[in-house]
Design an enzyme around this catalytic site. Structure first.
Site, PDB file in Angstrom:
ATOM      1  N   HIS A   1       6.248   8.448   8.995  1.00 12.11           N
ATOM      2  CA  HIS A   1       6.350   9.159   7.719  1.00 12.11           C
ATOM      3  C   HIS A   1       5.775  10.579   7.840  1.00 12.11           C
ATOM      4  O   HIS A   1       6.413  11.559   7.443  1.00 12.11           O
ATOM      5  CB  HIS A   1       5.605   8.373   6.637  1.00 12.11           C
ATOM      6  CG  HIS A   1       5.592   9.048   5.306  1.00 12.11           C
ATOM      7  ND1 HIS A   1       6.715   9.155   4.512  1.00 12.11           N
ATOM      8  CD2 HIS A   1       4.599   9.682   4.635  1.00 12.11           C
ATOM      9  CE1 HIS A   1       6.398   9.818   3.411  1.00 12.11           C
ATOM     10  NE2 HIS A   1       5.125  10.151   3.464  1.00 12.11           N
TER      11      HIS A   1
ATOM     12  N   LYS B   1       0.948   4.915  -6.605  1.00 15.02           N
ATOM     13  CA  LYS B   1       2.371   4.716  -6.286  1.00 15.02           C
ATOM     14  C   LYS B   1       2.471   3.533  -5.340  1.00 15.02           C
ATOM     15  O   LYS B   1       1.824   3.513  -4.289  1.00 15.02           O
ATOM     16  CB  LYS B   1       2.963   5.951  -5.618  1.00 15.02           C
ATOM     17  CG  LYS B   1       3.410   7.012  -6.589  1.00 15.02           C
ATOM     18  CD  LYS B   1       4.258   8.051  -5.885  1.00 15.02           C
ATOM     19  CE  LYS B   1       4.628   9.163  -6.824  1.00 15.02           C
ATOM     20  NZ  LYS B   1       5.346  10.243  -6.127  1.00 15.02           N
TER      21      LYS B   1
ATOM     22  N   ASN C   1       5.245  16.057  -3.157  1.00 14.68           N
ATOM     23  CA  ASN C   1       6.390  15.697  -2.315  1.00 14.68           C
ATOM     24  C   ASN C   1       6.899  16.851  -1.471  1.00 14.68           C
ATOM     25  O   ASN C   1       8.040  16.822  -1.005  1.00 14.68           O
ATOM     26  CB  ASN C   1       7.534  15.153  -3.176  1.00 14.68           C
ATOM     27  CG  ASN C   1       7.244  13.748  -3.625  1.00 14.68           C
ATOM     28  OD1 ASN C   1       6.889  12.910  -2.816  1.00 14.68           O
ATOM     29  ND2 ASN C   1       7.372  13.503  -4.915  1.00 14.68           N
TER      30      ASN C   1
ATOM     31  N   GLU D   1       4.304  11.409 -12.774  1.00  8.43           N
ATOM     32  CA  GLU D   1       5.186  12.405 -12.166  1.00  8.43           C
ATOM     33  C   GLU D   1       6.255  12.948 -13.114  1.00  8.43           C
ATOM     34  O   GLU D   1       7.445  12.911 -12.833  1.00  8.43           O
ATOM     35  CB  GLU D   1       5.844  11.828 -10.892  1.00  8.43           C
ATOM     36  CG  GLU D   1       6.378  12.919  -9.995  1.00  8.43           C
ATOM     37  CD  GLU D   1       6.788  12.434  -8.603  1.00  8.43           C
ATOM     38  OE1 GLU D   1       5.968  11.791  -7.941  1.00  8.43           O
ATOM     39  OE2 GLU D   1       7.917  12.712  -8.210  1.00  8.43           O
TER      40      GLU D   1
ATOM     41  N   ARG E   1       2.799 -10.719 -13.449  1.00  9.61           N
ATOM     42  CA  ARG E   1       2.874  -9.475 -14.244  1.00  9.61           C
ATOM     43  C   ARG E   1       1.643  -8.579 -14.095  1.00  9.61           C
ATOM     44  O   ARG E   1       1.363  -7.759 -14.960  1.00  9.61           O
ATOM     45  CB  ARG E   1       3.124  -9.776 -15.724  1.00  9.61           C
ATOM     46  CG  ARG E   1       4.399 -10.546 -15.956  1.00  9.61           C
ATOM     47  CD  ARG E   1       4.886 -10.417 -17.375  1.00  9.61           C
ATOM     48  NE  ARG E   1       6.105 -11.174 -17.551  1.00  9.61           N
ATOM     49  CZ  ARG E   1       6.157 -12.435 -17.925  1.00  9.61           C
ATOM     50  NH1 ARG E   1       5.048 -13.086 -18.206  1.00  9.61           N
ATOM     51  NH2 ARG E   1       7.307 -13.045 -18.045  1.00  9.61           N
TER      52      ARG E   1
HETATM   53  P1  NAD Z   1       1.416   2.440   8.554  1.00  5.62           P
HETATM   54  O1  NAD Z   1       0.892   1.705   7.421  1.00  5.62           O
HETATM   55  O2  NAD Z   1       2.681   1.964   9.181  1.00  5.62           O
HETATM   56  O3  NAD Z   1       0.280   2.514   9.680  1.00  5.62           O
HETATM   57  C1  NAD Z   1       0.560   3.164  10.886  1.00  5.62           C
HETATM   58  C2  NAD Z   1       0.288   2.248  12.093  1.00  5.62           C
HETATM   59  O4  NAD Z   1      -1.104   2.211  12.342  1.00  5.62           O
HETATM   60  C3  NAD Z   1       0.731   0.814  11.909  1.00  5.62           C
HETATM   61  O5  NAD Z   1       1.198   0.318  13.137  1.00  5.62           O
HETATM   62  C4  NAD Z   1      -0.566   0.123  11.528  1.00  5.62           C
HETATM   63  O6  NAD Z   1      -0.571  -1.258  11.814  1.00  5.62           O
HETATM   64  C5  NAD Z   1      -1.548   0.860  12.391  1.00  5.62           C
HETATM   65  N1  NAD Z   1      -2.924   0.877  11.926  1.00  5.62           N
HETATM   66  C6  NAD Z   1      -3.369   0.969  10.658  1.00  5.62           C
HETATM   67  N2  NAD Z   1      -4.690   1.121  10.641  1.00  5.62           N
HETATM   68  C7  NAD Z   1      -5.105   1.096  11.914  1.00  5.62           C
HETATM   69  C8  NAD Z   1      -6.365   1.208  12.544  1.00  5.62           C
HETATM   70  N3  NAD Z   1      -7.470   1.460  11.831  1.00  5.62           N
HETATM   71  N4  NAD Z   1      -6.437   1.107  13.889  1.00  5.62           N
HETATM   72  C9  NAD Z   1      -5.301   0.918  14.621  1.00  5.62           C
HETATM   73  N5  NAD Z   1      -4.071   0.838  14.090  1.00  5.62           N
HETATM   74  C10 NAD Z   1      -3.990   0.922  12.754  1.00  5.62           C
HETATM   75  O7  NAD Z   1       1.663   3.986   8.210  1.00  5.62           O
HETATM   76  P2  NAD Z   1       0.853   5.044   7.348  1.00  5.62           P
HETATM   77  O8  NAD Z   1       1.104   6.340   8.003  1.00  5.62           O
HETATM   78  O9  NAD Z   1      -0.524   4.610   7.077  1.00  5.62           O
HETATM   79  O10 NAD Z   1       1.613   5.003   5.949  1.00  5.62           O
HETATM   80  C11 NAD Z   1       2.954   5.387   5.831  1.00  5.62           C
HETATM   81  C12 NAD Z   1       3.537   4.746   4.609  1.00  5.62           C
HETATM   82  O11 NAD Z   1       2.826   5.228   3.466  1.00  5.62           O
HETATM   83  C13 NAD Z   1       4.990   5.078   4.378  1.00  5.62           C
HETATM   84  O12 NAD Z   1       5.684   3.898   4.048  1.00  5.62           O
HETATM   85  C14 NAD Z   1       4.980   6.030   3.213  1.00  5.62           C
HETATM   86  O13 NAD Z   1       6.137   5.950   2.430  1.00  5.62           O
HETATM   87  C15 NAD Z   1       3.763   5.575   2.459  1.00  5.62           C
HETATM   88  N6  NAD Z   1       3.150   6.600   1.605  1.00  5.62           N
HETATM   89  C16 NAD Z   1       2.863   6.249   0.331  1.00  5.62           C
HETATM   90  C17 NAD Z   1       2.250   7.154  -0.504  1.00  5.62           C
HETATM   91  C18 NAD Z   1       1.861   6.731  -1.873  1.00  5.62           C
HETATM   92  O14 NAD Z   1       1.455   7.588  -2.670  1.00  5.62           O
HETATM   93  N7  NAD Z   1       1.918   5.477  -2.212  1.00  5.62           N
HETATM   94  C19 NAD Z   1       1.915   8.421  -0.022  1.00  5.62           C
HETATM   95  C20 NAD Z   1       2.223   8.746   1.284  1.00  5.62           C
HETATM   96  C21 NAD Z   1       2.834   7.820   2.099  1.00  5.62           C
HETATM   97  N1  GLY Z   2       2.423  10.885  -2.183  1.00  2.55           N
HETATM   98  C1  GLY Z   2       3.027  11.387  -3.370  1.00  2.55           C
HETATM   99  C2  GLY Z   2       2.360  10.946  -4.608  1.00  2.55           C
HETATM  100  O1  GLY Z   2       1.449  10.159  -4.608  1.00  2.55           O
HETATM  101  O2  GLY Z   2       2.733  11.370  -5.661  1.00  2.55           O
END
Ligand code: NAD
Ligand code: GLY
Length: 363
Positions: free
Chosen positions: A267, A145, A247, A239, A123
């Protein structure tokens, strides 16, 4: 530029620092307060762990902290309940306790999944974000998030759960592939478009420096993005209003991501093409001009991001967007631009205009 900048996300008792700078993975004193016990669990993936796990473990060892490591498969297609269960399995197998912090070492996928595991394991256990992609350093590691995808929709299962610390070591970006760096820029440009016109103008002048990984420019862009995000989250953590503006481009973008199959469009790529669609719709509503849309498209193109969406067919787009988290009373609510630097949430888009946008922006 200083070697490290520290910002705060101000949420009363749950406030936390964001440290941004070079060489932070070796700075044990930054971790010490958030790691009061002698054990942590570090979640990473098969790409990031070989690059940075040892360094982080070494830093933790220097303050007497041992770590359990949990290495996930790499990819958006693994951001699901099966992979989440791998985290729970490891935590239970190693008898991790309520006081054992979970550290996310990786991009947004690792961060979102680890955060959700931290929110739900026993939890709720303490949570630390160590983001290693530009996207995660400017957006996903801040604001709490967390979650996973569902086959029917992106990020559909999750929780708001704030970290206790965000440690963004800009040196980790040295190993990030160019395509991933560009994907992160989509979220950076977003802040300029929704609420920070001077930053948008700065980005237009400095985008080439960012692509060339100029360290001063990158640190500035990360800090300014985090400042924008922190202000939005402080005003509307869960939100119910302003946070939805973060968004921009995501309603279209998430439809692209899930419609193409998770992992096929990054993404940030979906957000870029989706933002051009949101700009097109804003123009059709008479809010921004053709020159504004061209300016937005031009900046994404210069950032080497896609500006044309895949042709999934209008019905599929409408179907997928009907599952968006912002849908209310069956109506799709889009984040649109009243002007550059000012976004609004709008739920009354004329279906004919929406179809025109889909026809104009997809190939
Ligand atoms: P990701 O986590 O898939 O990373 C992208 C790629 O880069 C992966 O293959 C990863 O292994 C690699 N990688 C990571 N760090 C590295 C480094 N330093 N050197 C070499 N390779 C590396 O993608 P992302 O773009 O970081 O994140 C996208 C995700 O984030 C989506 O699932 C999206 O929905 C989410 N997201 C969440 C929020 C939030 O507020 N929580 C906001 C925006 C996006
Ligand atoms: N990336 C959208 C949010 O954090 O609200």
């Amino acid at each position: 530029m200083k070697n490290m900048q520290t910002l705060t996300v101000g949420l009363g008792e749950r406030s936390y620092p964001i440290h941004i700078g070079s060489g932070l993975l070796t700075r044990a004193e930054l971790l010490q307060k958030a790691v009061p016990r002698k054990r942590v669990a570090i979640v990473s993936n098969t790409t990031v762990a070989p690059l940075y796990m040892e360094k982080l473990q070494h830093t933790l060892q220097s303050i007497g902290v041992v770590s359990v490591t949990i290495i996930l498969p790499d990819g958006e297609e693994y951001k699901n309940s099966d992979t989440l269960n791998l985290i729970y399995d490891a935590l239970l197998t190693h008898r991790c306790e309520r006081t054992t912090p979970l550290i996310a070492l990786g991009g947004g996928v690792v961060g979102d999944m680890t955060g959700y595991a931290a929110a739900t394991y026993l939890r709720g256990v303490p949570f630390i974000q160590i983001p290693t992609t530009l996207l995660a350093q400017v957006d996903s590691s801040v604001g709490g998030k967390t979650g996973i995808n569902h086959p029917l929709g992106k990020n559909m299962i999750g929780a708001f759960y704030q970290p206790q610390l965000v440690l963004a070591d800009t040196d980790t970006l040295d190993t990030l592939p160019d395509k991933e760096l560009a994907a992160g820029l989509a979220e950076v440009i977003k802040y300029g478009l929704i609420r920070d016109l001077p930053f948008l103008e700065w980005l237009e002048q400095n985008i080439d420096k960012l692509l060339a990984r100029d360290t001063v420019a990158l640190q500035y862009a990360i800090a300014r993005s985090c400042q924008n995000k922190a202000e939005v989250v402080e005003a509307d953590e869960r939100e119910s209003g302003e946070r939805a503006l973060l968004n921009l481009g995501h309603t279209f973008g998430h439809a692209i991501e899930s419609g193409m199959g998770y992992g096929n469009w990054l993404h940030g790529e979906g957000v870029a093409a989706g933002t051009v669609m949101a700009a097109d719709l804003s123009q059709r509503l008479g809010w921004i001009g053709a020159q504004d849309v061209a300016r937005i498209r031009g900046l994404f193109e210069r950032a080497r991001l896609p500006v044309v969406a895949p042709d999934l067919g209008a019905e599929k787009y409408l179907d997928l967007m009907g599952l968006d988290k912002k849908v209310e009373g069956g109506k799709i609510r889009f984040v649109l631009l009243k002007q550059l630097g000012r976004a609004v949430v709008y739920g009354d888009a004329n279906p004919e205009l929406l179809r025109q946008t889909l026809a104009a922006c997809c190939k």
